[in-house]
Design an enzyme around this catalytic site. Structure first.
Site, PDB file in Angstrom:
ATOM      1  N   HIS A 363      -6.187  -2.649   0.396  1.00 63.51           N
ATOM      2  CA  HIS A 363      -5.649  -2.764   1.889  1.00 63.51           C
ATOM      3  C   HIS A 363      -4.332  -3.363   1.930  1.00 63.51           C
ATOM      4  CE1 HIS A 363     -10.262  -3.385   2.456  1.00 63.51           C
ATOM      5  NE2 HIS A 363      -9.884  -2.260   2.182  1.00 63.51           N
ATOM      6  N   CYS A 676      -0.470  16.544   4.258  1.00 67.50           N
ATOM      7  CA  CYS A 676       0.131  15.165   4.823  1.00 67.50           C
ATOM      8  C   CYS A 676       0.124  14.108   3.674  1.00 67.50           C
ATOM      9  CB  CYS A 676      -0.620  14.785   6.011  1.00 67.50           C
ATOM     10  SG  CYS A 676      -2.406  14.774   5.746  1.00 67.50           S
TER      11      CYS A 676
HETATM   12  C1  PEP Z   1      -4.661  12.204   1.382  1.00 65.10           C
HETATM   13  O1  PEP Z   1      -5.553  11.890   0.813  1.00 65.10           O
HETATM   14  O2  PEP Z   1      -3.716  12.819   0.871  1.00 65.10           O
HETATM   15  C2  PEP Z   1      -4.388  11.540   2.648  1.00 65.10           C
HETATM   16  C3  PEP Z   1      -3.473  11.637   3.482  1.00 65.10           C
HETATM   17  O3  PEP Z   1      -5.193  10.431   3.106  1.00 65.10           O
HETATM   18  P1  PEP Z   1      -5.419   9.108   2.303  1.00 65.10           P
HETATM   19  O4  PEP Z   1      -3.949   8.857   1.486  1.00 65.10           O
HETATM   20  O5  PEP Z   1      -5.379   8.131   3.428  1.00 65.10           O
HETATM   21  O6  PEP Z   1      -6.500   9.188   1.549  1.00 65.10           O
END
Ligand code: PEP
Ligand code: MG
Length: 747
Positions: A363, A676
């Site tokens: 976190h 993303c």
């Molecule tokens: C990912 O898994 O690429 C993502 C954007 O989500 P997180 O990094 O929050 O798991």
């Protein structure tokens, strides 16, 4: 040999204290001390070895060995019997040293004539400072009492070392906490920063390791332990505790009430230590055990004992967590670990963070990332080495921290920061220009966010919108579930700050490793593949629905974009989408305004979704590839496991081939697609994604400039050919061919 009594021990400690009190130089003190110890222990030899650097021990004083060897004899950690004591943090006691495994003959010391050897570590709260050795000609094992007595002396030496008693500028010995130290950790968040140490939990300074009157000290320790017990009981009686907090406090209570703990400290006091030094002696012993315990549960319990000892020390010394010290300029937070709420409280004041523990997905790392603060994790022993105010350089890109760096290192580091700043200025000039490639394709560059505080970057970076708003933080930093109205206010502020630009809100990606403080943790063997994200949302829809309601209220008629994390099959998406539509219907029937445009999308983070039926791609308003998760599942390489997380390249041609398949599926149904994950923010990776056909990338705000700069120099068809060539050549990764090509690219 006569048995040593408590009063012998006390006498020796008192004499040591007198040495400390006298006006003499560091070396003189050390010489006097070795003499006193040899005399008191009735041994021919007593030697003190101190760490010259974290790997090297140096003979700093001796009674009995050849004086010429002082400051000449050195050994590596683990080398010889002395090195063995230091490495194992445990005593070595032998009647026949030369035949002992690992014995190393040091001709300059003349020690071969000594048969018996007893060495104990000089350590303070897990910090290795040196080794104290006694030797004698008569072949004999030292008794348990003698070992204990030497350990007590070593404890006093540790405190004296810490207080700088053996340091003077003219004797060639450099003090601990004054030398430059480099910590090789791991990257928690990229970026570079220079500043001064701010310890999250300042060290307690013990100025009186030796005490005259054991009875007074025993009264003090009993009184302090009594207070400690009351404070733990008070905490336990709080209503707001969850099961986990209760469990930890129960363990605290067990230790605080442990007779063994108090008895051992009282014995230490009987041998002449002050109450504080006794606490530290037991704490050091616990830390030393901690380093060797493989069982995670036991390690946690030993951590508890460590915490409890710190509390006890604070009670005894009156040095609270708040020492009243002012935060230095450009503070760099140094801590064993830190919770997300505490880190958020420090906020953007901090230039950098260096943690002893932590993990990429912790976190704290999520918050550091959201605040764009360089973070180094796994910097072992940094909390023992660093002092408040120390000069420190944080290299988040390399996962390195330089504590009290040499000026040459600091200069090189500043050059690096200056280059980065210059580059940022160059990127700033591109801010209002589109990410238009040489071949005339425009790529939409969005930013990832997770905090209200991120939103100003939308203007600063020139991002086209927020491609991923992670909603976990608002849930993680509280100790109870946020209320709908609170969330609605926050989401509305985010939308206001976005000034009409699109914000893709991702519903809660929580569960398993990201456990909410107020949620029952699930003991899952493989949390990343466990009960998380939309799986939790669908099984326990209360929170999902509440979050959707908050989003709907926040829009107040404006457009709304929602996406679900970790969708693995079509039906999950259908069900989640149905929840949104039901809430829209409900809001409307309650007379509330509903969004004038609603986009409901899915994150593609598991390979299975790439093979979902066409109906999925037709139904979803968009797909966003969560590359961080997708990559870990594609390569079966845990994104939080330092050993494997960098092992596979995103430019691996199998992975790129997979991305192409996803692009093709979305193209077939006209489904908008974005990417993303972190890789979208790496210029070369972003370029490859664009060359394969992605037209929408979402990344950290700081990456938008570098990505845009490269995209504007490139011709995507050419890049595509380079990737195809690498594939035709049977390469694993397109990177080498691509890098070679990019090196020929003109500005
Ligand atoms: C990912 O898994 O690429 C993502 C954007 O989500 P997180 O990094 O929050 O798991
Ligand atoms: Mg993810």
């Amino acid at each position: 040999m006569p048995e040593r009594s408590d009063s012998d021990s006390r006498k020796l400690l008192r004499r040591l204290r007198d040495v400390l009190g006298a006006q003499s130089k560091g070396q003189e003190r050390l010489d006097q001390i070795t003499h006193l110890i040899a005399d008191s222990m009735l041994t021919e030899v007593c030697s003190i070895y101190l760490f010259r650097d974290p790997e090297t021990l140096e003979l700093c004083a001796t009674e009995g060995l050849k004086p010429e060897a002082v400051h000449q004899t050195r050994m590596k950690l683990g080398e010889g019997l002395v090195g063995r004591v230091a490495r194992s943090n445990t005593p070595v006691n032998t009647a026949d040293a030369p035949s002992e495994k690992g014995f190393r003959y040091m001709p300059e010391t003349g020690e071969e004539i000594y048969s018996s050897f007893l060495g104990v570590p000089i350590q303070r709260v897990g910090e290795k400072l040196g080794v104290l050795v006694v030797q004698s000609k008569t072949a004999r094992q030292f008794s348990d009492d003698e070992i204990y007595a030497l350990e007590v002396v070593a404890m006093v030496l540790a405190e004296m070392t810490e207080l700088g008693a053996f340091t003077s500028d003219d004797d060639g010995m450099r003090a601990l906490h004054r030398q430059p130290v480099m910590f090789h950790g791991a990257t928690g968040q990229e970026g570079a920063a220079e500043g001064h140490v701010w310890l999250h939990e300042p060290r307690v300074v013990v100025t009186n390791p030796v005490a005259d009157d054991p009875l007074t000290e025993i009264d003090r320790i009993r009184e302090a332990v009594g207070q400690l017990r009351v404070s733990v009981d008070d905490l336990l009686s709080l209503q707001s505790l969850d099961k986990d907090q209760k469990q930890v406090l129960e363990a605290y209570r067990m230790f605080a009430n442990s007779r063994g703990w108090l008895r051992r400290m009282e014995e230490d006091i009987q041998s002449g230590l002050s109450a504080e030094a006794a606490v530290e002696k037991e704490q050091s012993a616990a830390r030393a055990r901690l380093e060797t315990v493989p069982d995670a549960y036991l390690r946690e319990r030993l951590h508890d004992l460590d915490d409890l000892s710190n509390r006890l020390l604070r009670i005894l010394t009156g040095q609270g967590a708040d020492t009243g010290a002012a935060m230095p300029e450009n503070p760099v937070l140094v801590a064993r670990n830190i919770g997300p709420a505490e880190l958020l409280e420090y906020g953007r004041k901090l230039r950098g963070v260096v943690l002893e523990d932590g993990s990429v997905g912790s976190h704290a790392a999520i918050v550091a990332r959201a605040l764009a603060i360089p973070l180094v994790i796994h910097a072992r022993r940094v909390t023992s080495e660093a002092l408040n105010g120390d000069h420190i350089l944080v290299d988040g890109d390399q996962g390195i921290a330089h504590l009290r760096p040499e000026e040459t290192v600091a200069r090189a580091f500043r050059d690096k920061i200056a280059m980065q700043t210059q580059a940022q200025q160059r990127y700033a000039s591109l801010r209002d220009l589109p990410a238009l490639t040489r071949c005339g394709t425009t790529i939409a560059l969005h930013m990832n966010a997770g905090l209200m505080a991120d939103l100003p970057s939308l203007d600063g970076s020139g991002a086209d919108g927020v491609g991923l708003f992670r909603t976990e933080l608002q849930f993680l930093v509280r100790n109870k579930m946020p209320r709908r109205a609170e969330l609605a206010t926050l989401y509305a502020r985010v939308m206001d700050a976005a000034k009409g630009k699109r914000v893709a809100f991702r519903t809660l990606d929580i569960g398993s490793d990201k456990v909410l403080p107020y949620m029952k943790p699930n003991d899952e063997p493989n949390p990343a593949m466990g009960w998380r994200a939309i799986r939790v949302g669908l099984d326990k829809p209360g929170v999902l629905r509440m979050q959707i309601q908050a989003l709907l209220r926040a829009t107040n008629g404006r457009p709304l974009t929602v996406m679900f994390p970790f969708v693995s099959e079509f039906s999950e998406f259908q069900h989640a989408r149905a929840h949104v539509l039901r809430e829209v219907h409900r809001e409307r029937s309650l007379g509330h305004v509903v969004p004038d445009q609603l986009e409901i999308g899915a994150m593609l983070e598991t390979p299975s979704l790439a093979f979902a039926p066409d109906a999925f791609f037709q139904l979803t308003d968009f797909v966003s590839i969560g590359g961080n998760d997708l990559k870990q599942f594609f390569f079966a390489a845990d994104r939080e496991n330092e050993r494997v997380r960098r092992r596979y390249d995103m430019l691996n041609l199998s992975f790129l081939g997979f991305i192409e398949q996803i692009i093709a599926r979305c193209a077939a149904t006209g489904t908008p697609l974005s990417f993303c994950g972190e890789d979208a923010g790496r210029p070369v990776e972003a370029l490859a994604l664009a060359a394969l056909g992605l037209r929408n990338l979402s990344m950290r705000p700081a990456s938008i400039g570098p990505v845009k700069a490269l995209l504007r120099r490139a011709d995507l068809a050419q890049i595509r050919r380079v990737i195809d060539t690498a594939r035709a050549n049977g390469e694993d990764s397109a990177r080498p061919t691509l890098m070679e090509f990019l090196s020929t690219l003109s500005d």
